[in-house]
Structure formats: C-alpha cells, structure tokens
Design an enzyme around this catalytic site. Structure first.
Site, PDB file in Angstrom:
ATOM      1  N   LYS A  47       7.723 -15.676  31.057  1.00 39.91           N
ATOM      2  CA  LYS A  47       6.613 -15.706  31.676  1.00 39.91           C
ATOM      3  C   LYS A  47       5.747 -14.516  31.918  1.00 39.91           C
ATOM      4  CE  LYS A  47       8.084 -19.745  34.420  1.00 39.91           C
ATOM      5  NZ  LYS A  47       8.090 -20.358  35.896  1.00 39.91           N
ATOM      6  N   ILE A  64     -24.275 -19.314  20.385  1.00 42.93           N
ATOM      7  CA  ILE A  64     -24.671 -19.151  21.535  1.00 42.93           C
ATOM      8  C   ILE A  64     -24.481 -17.476  22.327  1.00 42.93           C
ATOM      9  CG2 ILE A  64     -23.530 -19.491  23.960  1.00 42.93           C
ATOM     10  CD1 ILE A  64     -24.913 -21.549  23.256  1.00 42.93           C
ATOM     11  N   ASN A  65     -23.541 -16.787  21.704  1.00 44.27           N
ATOM     12  CA  ASN A  65     -23.643 -15.410  22.162  1.00 44.27           C
ATOM     13  C   ASN A  65     -24.848 -14.672  21.504  1.00 44.27           C
ATOM     14  OD1 ASN A  65     -21.162 -15.452  23.365  1.00 44.27           O
ATOM     15  ND2 ASN A  65     -19.992 -14.644  21.438  1.00 44.27           N
ATOM     16  N   LYS A 110     -24.594 -10.983   7.903  1.00 43.51           N
ATOM     17  CA  LYS A 110     -23.961 -10.001   8.732  1.00 43.51           C
ATOM     18  C   LYS A 110     -22.287 -10.063   8.225  1.00 43.51           C
ATOM     19  CE  LYS A 110     -22.496 -10.074  12.418  1.00 43.51           C
ATOM     20  NZ  LYS A 110     -21.198  -9.347  11.986  1.00 43.51           N
ATOM     21  N   GLY A 136     -19.229   2.595  11.734  1.00 46.23           N
ATOM     22  CA  GLY A 136     -20.873   2.443  11.910  1.00 46.23           C
ATOM     23  C   GLY A 136     -21.271   0.932  11.032  1.00 46.23           C
ATOM     24  N   ASP A 144     -21.805 -10.438  17.600  1.00 52.14           N
ATOM     25  CA  ASP A 144     -23.046 -11.318  17.834  1.00 52.14           C
ATOM     26  C   ASP A 144     -23.885 -10.387  18.178  1.00 52.14           C
ATOM     27  OD1 ASP A 144     -21.168 -13.521  16.823  1.00 52.14           O
ATOM     28  OD2 ASP A 144     -20.515 -13.776  18.834  1.00 52.14           O
TER      29      ASP A 144
END
Length: 323
Positions: free
Chosen positions: A35, A50-51, A193, A237, A264
């Site tokens: 665990k 959304i981002n 992108k 970069g 994003d």
C-alpha cells in the site's frame, strides 16, 4: 486627439471530446506489492481543449469550451469547470468521463502519469459534438481541437473539424497524435503543435538532431499540411516553422516541478496572442513563457498570469535562433 482602442481579440473555441478528471497526489516511493500512503489529493478538469481554454481565460481571453461529460465523474468534472466560471457547452454522453492519475514521488522527484482510455462514444454523441462546433464557430476566429480521441470516434474527426472551420472562415488548430493528427494534416490546418516524439512518429522516424527537427517541421509547411508548426522540445525549447521561415527559442531557466499541462499552456498562449493581434514571433515567445510557467507549478496546476507575463518580458530580450 482620441486614443485608438485596441481591437477586441478574435473568438477562440476549444473542443475536448475526451476530457479527464485529473487526480494528483504524492507518495514517498512508488513500489509494487505494498500500500502506498499518499499525501493530499488534488482534482482538476483536464484534457487538451479544456486546459487550453482555462489558460486562455487566465491570460485575459474569453474562450468558449465545448466538452463531453457523463456519469458521476462527468458531474464532478462539470462542477470544477463551472467553479472557474469558464464559458462552456456540454455534450452529455452515456459513458462515464475518464480519470487520469499523476503521482509525484517525493523521494526521487520523479513523476508518474497514468492516462486512462476514456468512454466509448456512440455515433449520435460524436456527431452532436460536430454539430455543436459547427454552430459555435465564428468567422475570423480560432477553433482549437486538442487531445486524444476516445473509442468510437472516427480517426478523421479532427479533419472534419478542420473542414468545418475552413468552410466558415475560421482557423483550425490541432494538437493530437497518431492517425488523428495524420488525418488532420491531410485535410490541412492553420497550426499544429506536435512534440518531437509525435512529429517523428508521423514521419515514421526518430528526429535525432536539430536539423532533423527543422526539416520535419518545414516539410509540413511546404506540402500545405499546416500553415504553422510549433514543435515543442521540452527543456530544449521550441521551434516554429511557417512560410516566413523557421525560428528556434530556448526556454528560460526555471525550476521544473511538473510537466502536466505545459503543452496545453503553450498552445493557449500562442493562440490567444494571435487572436489579440500579435505577430507570430511575439505569440511564439508568449507560448514558450506559458509552457515554462506551467512547469514551475505543482502536479496538475496550470500557469498563472503574473508568471507568464514576467517570463514574456524576459524572453523579449532573447534573440531567436534562425534556421
């Protein structure tokens, strides 16, 4: 003489067909068979489009986000989006919105990201997304289609978005990979992108050096697949290729805490600055600033406006490398 007010930014519409409820936490060491006691958890509404919309809003824009949502996870996701007062249109689906998990290992500084597949969409559901996009596109604006495609959605889905945008006089921006990216490029888009890995996979090769990166990006422009190619290279970069030539920009020196959402954020700043009337070089600087600002935040947190503007000013003093 009256001062001339700046023209309002052109509208930005984003689409997230496979959103994810981002769950992030920390543990000292990741190992099997035990665990793993974790620290506090954080929930964010994630997914490419959304981002992008969240960062556009943080930087002063006013986007409209379209996303799918279903099940208990989708309800939690919707509440998080509403809490940010992000203008949005929701497409209800039968399946439950997926979750993604990010675990930061405090003992080593390593980050583990688990990206789930997402629910299967029926044809009426994904066609409803197309219809809503068609109804929401504004001539002269930008349509950002970003993120993975869930099961059930055809590989040419983003190509269909690109076609809708072109027919209505808008510019289509696509951030995807694999067959979805290939189909969109075959249709022709304003901007893509890809990461180094994604662009290499598209050409069926490994981009091993700077010249290979530049050549691959320039090829997409030359053959009409994309007017602009923003190639993100992480700590090395980014490269921007267009008909005007190719630019390379190094990232500023920052402390990297998490890379989640950096791409994003890069895309959001790029599109927003273009929508605000800046030239592509200035928008490229802003994009690198936003991506760099995001990696300084913890877990699934995105960039903050003050940090982006500070890094923009720093990058404005840095010369581009021309290729």
């Amino acid at each position: 003489m009256e001062a001339t007010l700046p023209a309002p930014a052109k509208p930005i519409l984003t689409l997230t067909i496979n959103p994810a409820l981002d769950v992030s936490t920390t543990t000292e060491h990741v190992s099997s068979g035990h665990k793993l006691r974790c620290g506090p958890s954080r929930l964010d509404p994630g997914g490419g489009g959304i981002n992008v919309a969240r960062v556009v809003q943080r930087l002063g824009g006013r986007p409209l986000a379209i996303y799918t949502a279903g099940g208990p996870t989708g309800e939690a996701y919707r509440r998080l989006v509403e809490a940010e007062r992000l203008p949005a249109l929701v497409v209800p689906i039968q399946g439950s919105t997926r979750q993604d998990f990010t675990v930061d290992e405090t003992g080593t500084g390593e980050q583990f990201r688990f990206v789930l597949q997402g629910p299967e969409l029926s044809e009426p559901e994904w066609r409803l997304c197309l219809g809503l996009v068609a109804d929401s596109i504004q001539p002269g604006g930008y349509v950002v289609a970003s993120g993975s495609l869930p099961p059930g959605v055809p590989e040419d889905f983003y190509a269909r978005i690109a076609r809708l945008a072109r027919e209505q006089g808008a510019r289509c921006v696509v951030d995807a990979s694999g067959p979805a990216l290939a189909a969109a490029l075959a249709e022709g888009v304003f901007l893509v992108k890809p990461s180094r890995r994604e662009l290499g996979l598209h050409f069926g090769t490994t981009l091993k050096d700077e010249q290979a990166e530049l050549d691959a990006a320039a090829t997409l422009v030359a053959d009409g697949s994309a007017e602009n190619v923003a190639l993100t290279l992480g700590g090395a970069g980014a490269v921007l290729a267009s008909a005007a030539g190719t630019l390379r920009l190094a990232v500023p020196k920052v402390e990297v805490r998490s890379t989640v959402g950096a791409g994003d954020s890069f895309l959001a700043a790029f599109v927003l600055r273009l929508a605000q009337g800046l030239d592509s070089a200035a928008a490229f600087r802003s994009a690198v600033a936003a991506g760099s600002a995001t990696v300084t935040t913890q877990a699934t947190e995105l960039c903050h406006r003050d940090d982006v503007e500070r890094l923009e000013a720093e990058l404005a003093r840095q010369e581009f490398s021309l290729a």
